[in-house]
Design an enzyme around this catalytic site. Structure first.
Site: not given
Lengths: 588, 251
Positions: A40, A54, A120, A234, A236, A246, A249, A294, A362, A397, A399
């Site tokens: 990483s 969320g 959601f 996407q 948001h 952010l 949602e 979204r 997002h 997608r 949420g």
């Protein structure tokens, strides 16, 4: 740059976020004799999974069913999701979530001790598990801490992967830059899993952290693997203007409403249903108004801007997310992080004032083209999480599906990679070492020892993000996309004159910024060219010159292949099992 | 004229310089900028050679801890306006070796994190199968450890800890808080295993309860409180074992 070393593992996981950690644990549990390298570029707990707020969706309550979760996801995807993948995802989701509970994730609970769920966007039944509004943070720390228990998982923290190594027609490891020493090392592996997340940083205004530069996507892309559905980006609907932080949602799931400058709940004008009074016990109604998907909410915002019904501030147009009616107690219990972030970064206490919000980049629906096992077209190469496109998200997608996705497909890819590694024990080490030496030479020649460069990393990056927003943002057209494609080609040319002033080998972040920019330019090109080729509007991909969905021509995944010039775009069919394409209806 | 501000930043490249030095940069002053924004401005517009860690810029990834005017701070949550018009001095977190510029070496913490076994431990044969569903945990049981689970590993508490500054064998605030997070979790049965590390001479007894760790914590984890609770329960263990051996069976 000194000598290089070779490390030998069974499975190499690139990326230490949710998907990477879940994959590494899956390999370790599948066969304790297998050695896993978890590579990483940051310490795993810094990975961007940490910022998810969320929740994570999985069917667990009696009023819910697998079919409901499937159909919500497919409707949300505007029928571009592969339905066999969605069915697998939905079926595996509950056991993965319970597994995480057993590993210690502090899920919010009902009074009887059972896991609680919340509504959601785009979900007909409440099925979103949550840990207050720091769900991603808790999931990531739980996974990271649990990963420490496996002796056969070795962490390569702060190692920046630069290349997928292919020998004999299959992937056999990676090269990585050890940030501390500045050395390029070969990490050989019989299978490699890409879990490096998305690439929101190709846009100027994003919820994504600095590290989300699409590294692994491009590593696969450069090894000849297609990037699938890259045009689907996407937005948001609720980010803080300026910072792009952010606002989850879940704020709307708990009953928050969106209003324009007149205090009007404008979503009712965009075919998302009719609003109920916030005092009505049935508010918020699922899959309507503020709990629409979204893409539709972000589009509605743009229309409001056109109508002149938004507010103007130092960072452009915005609307209000009003939570005042929820009251202090509910805000503090269910969405305390929303209050913390708004207060600190916008100077707004949402208990007393509405929060200024606007759409913000997002999530990438697209990514490394994989099959249902997470396997890419290159033998030995796998991908999972946001870096991958399986695809369950299609054109948009929902949420709370992404956190679950990284568990489900992280585990699936981990198990598949473990099998592959067991079946393909041999490694061409000599050839891999040669490739390592070549990569070291490339980094030295093009960056660290390069003379005569004059283009600043930050300048090129800003020009790239600006052209992505202006030409490949929420609304696109042939004209805007062509302009962006041309600009990106120009930036690609100028990149060869990149200026690196920092000649130090130790933790050289000017070098890593340049490497990231190099990768991002590839991602940006894949997005812009895929968007140019798709002459229809579907989900998050909205063409002003082709406003309608065209199933006849485009009920297909786009596949971008890298060439020396513009990417080559091909298509493949979407898998439809039980949900034939239909009109995408919300709120009626 | 545009308002500006000066940042005096610690610079050190171990492969090129023998000694650290300070370099002063002038950046625009903006009301809504945090210290990290100013540092990013320097990196992008003035001096690409400055190294530091950052990512989420919303106070949750824990990367960007630095000393700001001598106090450990998350630079993404520390506003310029709270210092304006004075000069700000930015240094790497104290108590750690410096890798380069504002980047510390945190190997020691990563090692300690693993030592305290930060995962759910169940007794042999008492693991619940996945098919059995979730472990029940009431909201009150969750509250028992929730606070200690909020740690973002930002290292500010280590930089503030006077014990760790003198003796880095001390397990330290965040790791002890994390051990306590699992010890207090109703699903966990591994407290005895963790106490071996925590109650050892490198552990909680070294803490003099200065409480600086809890003061600097950006997430209100209260590691000092965790250390105190850990001391009390270890003491009770000792009394149970020594004074009432028949009741001394640890849970």
């Amino acid at each position: 740059m000194g000598n290089y070393e070779t490390y030998k593992y069974d499975v190499v996981v690139v990326g230490g976020g949710g998907a990477g950690l879940r994959a590494a644990i899956a390999v370790a549990e599948t066969n304790p004799a297998l050695k896993v390298a978890l590579v990483s570029k940051v310490y795993p707990m810094r990975s961007h999974t940490v910022s998810a707020e969320g929740g994570a969706a999985a069917v667990i309550k009696e009023n819910d069913s697998f079919d409901e979760h499937c159909s919500d996801t497919i409707l949300g995807s505007d029928w571009l999701a592969d339905q066999d993948a969605v069915e697998l995802f939905v079926k595996e989701a509950p056991s993965e979530m319970i597994q995480l509970e057993h590993w210690g994730c502090p899920w919010s609970r009902e009074p009887n001790g059972k896991v609680a769920v919340r509504p959601f966007g785009g979900m007909k039944i409440e099925r979103t598990w949550f840990a207050a509004d720091k769900t991603g943070f808790h999931m990531l720390h739980t996974l990271y801490q649990t990963s420490l228990k496996y002796d056969n998982v070795t962490h390569f923290d702060e190692w920046f992967a630069t290349k997928v190594l292919v020998e004999n027609g299959r992937c056999q490891g990676i090269t990585a830059l050890e940030l501390r020493s500045g050395q390029i090392r070969v990490i050989a592996g019989k299978a490699v899993i890409i879990c490096t997340g998305g690439a929101g940083r190709v846009f100027p205004f994003t919820t994504n952290g600095a590290i989300k530069t699409g590294d692994g996507m491009v590593m696969a892309y450069r090894a000849g693997v297609a990037l699938k559905d890259m045009e689907f980006v996407q937005y948001h609907p609720t980010g803080l203007p300026g910072t792009g932080i952010l606002i989850t949602e879940a704020a709307r799931g708990e009953g928050g409403i969106l209003v324009n400058k007149d205090g009007y709940r404008y979503l009712q004008d965009y075919d998302l249903g009719k609003p109920l009074e916030v005092t009505d016990s049935r508010h918020p109604v699922k899959k309507t108004m503020e709990l629409g998907p979204r893409d539709r909410l972000s589009l509605a915002f743009m229309k409001e801007v056109e109508k002149g019904r938004t507010l103007s501030g130092a960072y452009g147009e915005y609307v209000h997310l009003d939570l005042r009616h929820l009251g202090e107690k509910k805000v503090d219990k269910k969405i305390p992080f929303v209050r913390e972030l708004s207060t600190k970064y916008a100077g707004i206490d949402p208990v007393y004032e509405p929060i200024p919000v606007r759409p913000v980049v997002h999530y990438m629906m697209g990514g490394v083209d994989t099959d249902i096992d997470g396997a890419a077209s290159m033998p030995g190469l796998f991908a999972a999480g946001e870096a991958a496109c399986v695809s369950i998200n299609g054109a948009n997608r929902l949420g709370s599906n992404s956190l679950t996705e990284l568990l489900v497909f992280g585990a699936i890819a981990g198990r598949a990679a473990a099998r592959f590694a067991t079946e393909h024990p041999e490694l061409d080490l000599t050839a891999l070492q040669k490739q390592g030496a070549d990569e070291q030479e490339r980094i030295a020649k093009n960056f660290i020892r390069k003379d005569g460069g004059y283009e600043r990393v930050a300048t090129l990056r800003q020009e790239m993000t600006r052209t992505m927003e202006s030409g490949a943002g929420i609304y696109r057209s042939e004209t805007s996309l062509k302009e962006t494609c041309n600009k990106l080609a120009e930036l690609r040319g100028r990149f060869s004159n990149i200026l690196i002033e920092d000649r130090s080998l130790s933790f050289n972040t000017e070098l890593t910024s340049a490497l990231e920019l190099d990768l991002m330019l590839d991602v940006a090109q894949a997005i812009a060219h895929s968007a140019l080729a798709r002459t229809e509007s579907r989900g998050s991909h909205q063409r002003t010159d082709y406003p309608d969905r065209n199933d006849e021509k485009f009920l297909k995944h786009s596949l971008a292949f890298r060439t020396d010039g513009a990417p080559r775009i091909e298509y493949k069919d979407v898998i439809i099992t039980r949900w034939p394409p239909a009109e995408r209806v919300y709120g009626r | 004229m545009e308002k500006t501000m000066k940042l005096e930043i610690f610079r050190y490249r171990p492969d090129q310089e023998d000694q650290p030095r300070f370099q002063t940069y002038e950046v625009p002053f903006r009301e809504d900028w945090v210290v990290l924004d100013a540092i990013n401005y320097i990196k992008d517009e003035i001096d690409g050679t400055l190294s530091y860690r950052w990512s989420c810029r919303m106070g949750v990834c824990g990367s960007c801890g630095m000393m700001v005017n001598g106090i450990p701070k998350l630079t993404c949550a520390t506003f310029l306006k709270d210092y304006y018009p004075d000069k700000i001095r930015v240094e790497p977190l104290t108590g750690f070796p410096v890798q380069r510029d504002l980047v510390i070496v945190m190997d020691d913490f990563i090692h300690k994190l693993r030592e305290i076994k930060p995962w759910i431990i169940r007794r042999e044969g008492e693991e619940k199968p996945i098919e059995g569903g979730e472990y029940l945990q009431t909201p009150a049981e969750l509250e028992q450890y929730k606070q200690y689970s909020m740690c973002i590993n930002c290292m500010l508490c280590y930089a503030a800890c006077p014990v760790y500054a003198l003796d880095n064998t001390f397990v330290g605030p965040a790791a002890i808080a994390l051990a306590q997070r699992y010890n207090m979790d109703s699903r966990d049965q591994g407290r005895d295993q963790r106490q071996e590390i925590i109650a050892s001479h490198e552990g909680i007894w070294e803490c003099t309860f200065v409480g600086e760790c809890s003061v600097v914590c950006p997430k209100a984890v209260d590691p000092a409180g965790a250390i105190q609770r850990s001391k009390v329960s270890s003491t009770i263990d000792w009394y149970k074992e020594v004074l009432i051996p028949w009741g001394g069976k640890k849970r």
